[in-house]
Design a protein around this motif. Structure first.
Motif, PDB file in Angstrom:
ATOM      1  N   UNK A   1       0.821  -1.208   0.000  1.00 54.17           N
ATOM      2  CA  UNK A   1       0.000   0.000   0.000  1.00 54.17           C
ATOM      3  C   UNK A   1       0.857   1.261   0.000  1.00 54.17           C
ATOM      4  N   UNK A   2       0.413   2.274  -0.756  1.00 49.06           N
ATOM      5  CA  UNK A   2       1.102   3.557  -0.785  1.00 49.06           C
ATOM      6  C   UNK A   2       0.502   4.478   0.274  1.00 49.06           C
ATOM      7  N   UNK A   3       1.323   5.366   0.788  1.00 51.74           N
ATOM      8  CA  UNK A   3       0.849   6.335   1.772  1.00 51.74           C
ATOM      9  C   UNK A   3       1.662   7.613   1.630  1.00 51.74           C
ATOM     10  N   UNK A   4       0.997   8.741   1.791  1.00 51.30           N
ATOM     11  CA  UNK A   4       1.644  10.051   1.742  1.00 51.30           C
ATOM     12  C   UNK A   4       1.849  10.545   3.165  1.00 51.30           C
ATOM     13  N   UNK A   5       3.118  10.785   3.533  1.00 54.63           N
ATOM     14  CA  UNK A   5       3.455  11.192   4.892  1.00 54.63           C
ATOM     15  C   UNK A   5       4.065  12.594   4.852  1.00 54.63           C
ATOM     16  N   UNK A   6       3.620  13.457   5.765  1.00 52.27           N
ATOM     17  CA  UNK A   6       4.004  14.861   5.733  1.00 52.27           C
ATOM     18  C   UNK A   6       4.657  15.287   7.045  1.00 52.27           C
ATOM     19  N   UNK A   7       5.664  16.142   6.927  1.00 52.47           N
ATOM     20  CA  UNK A   7       6.270  16.759   8.098  1.00 52.47           C
ATOM     21  C   UNK A   7       6.520  18.222   7.784  1.00 52.47           C
TER      22      UNK A   7
ATOM     23  N   UNK B   1       3.241  15.414  10.634  1.00 47.67           N
ATOM     24  CA  UNK B   1       1.805  15.625  10.515  1.00 47.67           C
ATOM     25  C   UNK B   1       1.150  14.269  10.274  1.00 47.67           C
ATOM     26  N   UNK B   2      -0.152  14.258  10.068  1.00 49.23           N
ATOM     27  CA  UNK B   2      -0.807  12.985   9.817  1.00 49.23           C
ATOM     28  C   UNK B   2      -0.569  12.565   8.364  1.00 49.23           C
ATOM     29  N   UNK B   3      -0.973  11.371   8.036  1.00 49.90           N
ATOM     30  CA  UNK B   3      -0.770  10.815   6.699  1.00 49.90           C
ATOM     31  C   UNK B   3      -2.086  10.784   5.929  1.00 49.90           C
TER      32      UNK B   3
ATOM     33  N   UNK C   1      13.727   7.644  10.090  1.00 53.19           N
ATOM     34  CA  UNK C   1      14.644   7.094   9.086  1.00 53.19           C
ATOM     35  C   UNK C   1      14.532   7.759   7.726  1.00 53.19           C
ATOM     36  N   UNK C   2      13.501   8.551   7.531  1.00 48.71           N
ATOM     37  CA  UNK C   2      13.281   9.172   6.214  1.00 48.71           C
ATOM     38  C   UNK C   2      13.236  10.696   6.310  1.00 48.71           C
ATOM     39  N   UNK C   3      12.226  11.219   6.989  1.00 49.53           N
ATOM     40  CA  UNK C   3      11.981  12.659   6.954  1.00 49.53           C
ATOM     41  C   UNK C   3      13.060  13.467   7.682  1.00 49.53           C
ATOM     42  N   UNK C   4      13.354  13.097   8.905  1.00 48.55           N
ATOM     43  CA  UNK C   4      14.342  13.859   9.675  1.00 48.55           C
ATOM     44  C   UNK C   4      15.729  13.845   9.027  1.00 48.55           C
ATOM     45  N   UNK C   5      16.239  12.690   8.556  1.00 44.25           N
ATOM     46  CA  UNK C   5      17.555  12.704   7.903  1.00 44.25           C
ATOM     47  C   UNK C   5      17.597  13.560   6.642  1.00 44.25           C
ATOM     48  N   UNK C   6      16.534  13.524   5.852  1.00 48.13           N
ATOM     49  CA  UNK C   6      16.512  14.313   4.614  1.00 48.13           C
ATOM     50  C   UNK C   6      16.423  15.798   4.925  1.00 48.13           C
ATOM     51  N   UNK C   7      15.596  16.170   5.885  1.00 46.14           N
ATOM     52  CA  UNK C   7      15.516  17.569   6.307  1.00 46.14           C
ATOM     53  C   UNK C   7      16.877  18.063   6.783  1.00 46.14           C
ATOM     54  N   UNK C   8      17.585  17.229   7.523  1.00 46.33           N
ATOM     55  CA  UNK C   8      18.911  17.605   8.008  1.00 46.33           C
ATOM     56  C   UNK C   8      19.884  17.778   6.843  1.00 46.33           C
ATOM     57  N   UNK C   9      19.801  16.891   5.850  1.00 45.78           N
ATOM     58  CA  UNK C   9      20.679  16.974   4.679  1.00 45.78           C
ATOM     59  C   UNK C   9      20.427  18.264   3.890  1.00 45.78           C
ATOM     60  N   UNK C  10      19.176  18.709   3.848  1.00 47.24           N
ATOM     61  CA  UNK C  10      18.792  19.863   3.034  1.00 47.24           C
ATOM     62  C   UNK C  10      18.722  21.158   3.839  1.00 47.24           C
TER      63      UNK C  10
ATOM     64  N   UNK D   1       9.428  24.682   5.551  1.00 48.17           N
ATOM     65  CA  UNK D   1       8.197  24.369   4.840  1.00 48.17           C
ATOM     66  C   UNK D   1       7.740  22.966   5.149  1.00 48.17           C
ATOM     67  N   UNK D   2       7.172  22.316   4.148  1.00 47.60           N
ATOM     68  CA  UNK D   2       6.667  20.961   4.323  1.00 47.60           C
ATOM     69  C   UNK D   2       7.481  20.006   3.444  1.00 47.60           C
ATOM     70  N   UNK D   3       7.761  18.824   3.961  1.00 52.50           N
ATOM     71  CA  UNK D   3       8.386  17.753   3.182  1.00 52.50           C
ATOM     72  C   UNK D   3       7.399  16.601   3.140  1.00 52.50           C
TER      73      UNK D   3
END
Length: 426
Positions: A192-198, A209-211, A250-259, A264-266
Motif C-alpha cells: 500500500x502507498x501512503x503520503x506522509x508529511x512533516x 503531521x498525519x498521513x 529514518x526518512x523525513x528527519x535525515x533528509x531535512x537535516x541533509x537539506x 516548509x513541508x516535506x
C-alpha cells in the motif's frame, strides 16, 4: 498578518479556506486563485503561479507578512529565495532544497548519502543502458523523468515492453523535453502507498503531521491511466503509529537535516512493503488532493504553524500540530476526457447544495466565472468534494452525498475512494 497563497488549484483553495479561519490572519491573498477561492481570499488572476518577478512585486506592493507557496514549479524556480533575499517571510524551501522534488536523480543521491530506505535504482541518459537495467530487474520497473513533468513523467511498467517504451519516449522521442533527458529507472515495489508529511523550520525541528492516501488512477479499482489524483482519505489505517515514527526517524528527519535550512513541508510518498516502509518519491510541498483531507482535520491555527516554520520557531508551536480524532475523504470531480484532452466552459450546478450537506466542503480546482457570472469548468480536475466525520465510513458517505448534489456535462469521478480503508477500519 497578511498571507499570500501562491497557486490556483484545490490544494491552494484548501489552504486559503483554512488560513481564513486563523484569528491571527487578517487578510488572505491568492495568486492567481480561482473562482472558489474568491470566497476566502482576494484573488489576483493576472499573476501566474510561475511568474516569480510578478509574485515578488505583489508581495512588496501589499506588504505581505507570510507567503505560502503551494505548487512545486515556483519553488524549484527560486521564488522562496527571491522573497527571502528581500527580507520576506516564506513557508516553502529554497530552490536548492526543492531539488528533492525537482530532480529525482538528486533525491536518490540524498537518500543514498543518508541511508534512507528506497527502491534499487539507476540514473541514465542512454536508452540501451537503461533497458539493460530493466532486464537486471527482471523486466518490471518504474521509469521516471528526472525533472518536473507536470505529473506525467512516471510509468509503472509491469512488463518489459512498457518499460522500454517509456525509456524510448523520454530519452529518444523527447516527450518531456529537458525534464526527460535524464531518467531514473527503479525496481517496482509492492504494497500500500501512503503520503506522509512533516513540517520543518530550518533549525533542526521536524514535526510529523498525519498521513493520507490518494488514488492516482482514473478508474475504480485502480484502473486506467495515472492522474494528478482522483481522491484521498485520512487517516490511513494501514499506517500504524510505530510505522509513522519509523518514517520520521529514518526518512523525513535525515533528509531535512541533509537539506538544511529547509523551511516548509516535506512530503514523502511511501510504499509499505513487506521489508518495511520505502520511499517512492519526495515532494517539496503539500499534496493535491491530500491537502483537502489534511487541513479539515487540523484543529489548530495553520497560519501560526506556517509562520513558526518560516521564522525558525517551530519548537514553540510543535505542540499545536495535532489532528482531530475524526476522518476526512475527498472525491475529485473531473472533466470528460481527463487525464487526456477535455472541454472547458461547461456550467457547474449544485455546489451550494453540496455544501449544505453536514460535514461537506467543496474545494475548487479547475473553475472560473463566465461573462454572465456563472460557475464553469476550467480544468481537468474541477472540484474536490470533501466530507468529514467521526470515522472513514461516515466521512465517505458525506463526501459522496455532496458529489450527488453536483453536476456538469461529462463529469466523472471514482466511486470507490476510501471504500476498502473504511471497511478495514471497521
Amino acid at each position: 498578518m497578511k498571507v499570500l497563497v501562491v497557486g490556483g488549484g484545490g490544494r491552494e483553495h484548501a489552504l486559503c479556506w483554512r488560513l481564513a479561519q486563523d484569528p491571527t490572519v487578517t487578510r488572505v491573498l491568492a495568486a492567481p486563485g480561482n473562482a472558489g477561492m474568491a470566497a476566502s481570499a482576494e484573488c489576483f488572476p493576472s499573476v501566474a503561479a510561475g511568474d516569480v518577478p510578478a509574485l515578488v512585486n505583489l508581495v512588496d506592493q501589499h506588504d505581505v507578512d507570510l507567503t505560502v507557496i503551494g505548487p512545486e514549479v515556483p519553488l524549484v524556480a527560486g521564488l522562496a529565495d527571491e522573497l527571502r533575499d528581500r527580507g520576506r517571510t516564506v513557508f516553502g524551501p529554497s530552490a536548492a532544497a526543492a531539488g528533492i522534488e525537482g530532480s529525482k536523480a538528486f533525491a536518490k543521491e540524498v537518500m543514498q548519502r543518508r541511508g534512507v530506505p528506497t527502491a534499487r535504482s539507476g540514473v541514465f541518459e542512454d536508452a540501451q543502458k537503461a533497458t539493460a537495467f530493466v532486464d537486471e530487474l527482471g523486466g518490471t520497473a518504474v521509469v521516471k523523468a528526472d525533472g518536473l513533468a507536470a505529473g506525467k513523467g512516471v510509468t509503472v511498467a509491469a512488463e518489459r515492453e512498457t518499460a522500454v517504451a517509456a525509456i524510448e519516449q523520454s530519452l529518444l522521442d523527447g516527450a518531456f523535453g529537458q525534464a526527460g533527458r535524464t531518467i531514473v529507472v527503479e525496481e517496482l515495489l509492492e504494497g500500500p502507498e501512503v503520503s506522509v508529511f512533516a513540517v520543518t523550520d530550518g533549525e533542526g525541528n521536524c514535526v510529523l503531521l498525519d498521513a493520507a492516501q490518494d488514488a492516482k488512477r482514473v478508474g475504480d479499482g485502480d484502473t486506467g491511466p495515472n492522474t494528478g489524483g482522483m481522491g484521498a482519505y485520512s487517516p490511513v489505517p494501514a499506517l500504524t503509529p510505530e510505522m509513522a515514527t519509523e518514517i520520521l526517524d529514518t526518512v523525513l528527519a535525515p533528509v531535512v537535516d541533509e537539506l538544511r535550512p529547509y523551511r516548509g513541508v516535506l512530503f514523502a510518498g511511501m510504499m509499505l512493503t513487506t521489508d518495511g516502509p520505502k520511499v517512492l518519491e519526495f515532494n517539496c510541498r503539500f499534496g493535491d488532493p491530500e491537502t483537502q483531507v489534511l487541513l479539515p482535520r487540523m484543529p489548530f491555527p495553520v497560519g501560526t504553524l506556517f509562520h513558526a516554520c518560516a521564522t525558525g520557531r517551530l519548537a514553540f508551536e510543535a505542540g499545536n500540530a495535532g489532528f482531530d480524532e475524526g476522518a476526512a475523504v475527498t472525491v475529485v470531480l473531473a472533466s470528460e476526457g481527463y487525464p487526456g484532452r477535455y472541454p472547458t466552459g461547461l456550467p457547474i450546478m449544485g455546489v451550494e447544495a453540496a455544501e449544505e450537506v453536514e460535514g461537506v466542503t467543496v474545494f475548487h480546482a479547475g473553475t472560473a466565472r463566465d461573462a454572465e457570472g456563472r460557475l464553469v469548468t476550467a480544468g481537468g480536475r474541477v472540484l474536490s468534494v470533501t466530507g468529514t466525520g467521526a470515522n472513514l465510513a461516515d466521512a465517505c458517505n458525506r463526501a459522496y452525498a455532496g458529489v450527488d448534489a453536483i453536476h456538469f456535462e461529462g463529469m466523472h469521478f471514482r466511486s470507490d475512494i476510501a471504500a476498502r480503508a473504511a471497511e478495514e477500519a471497521g
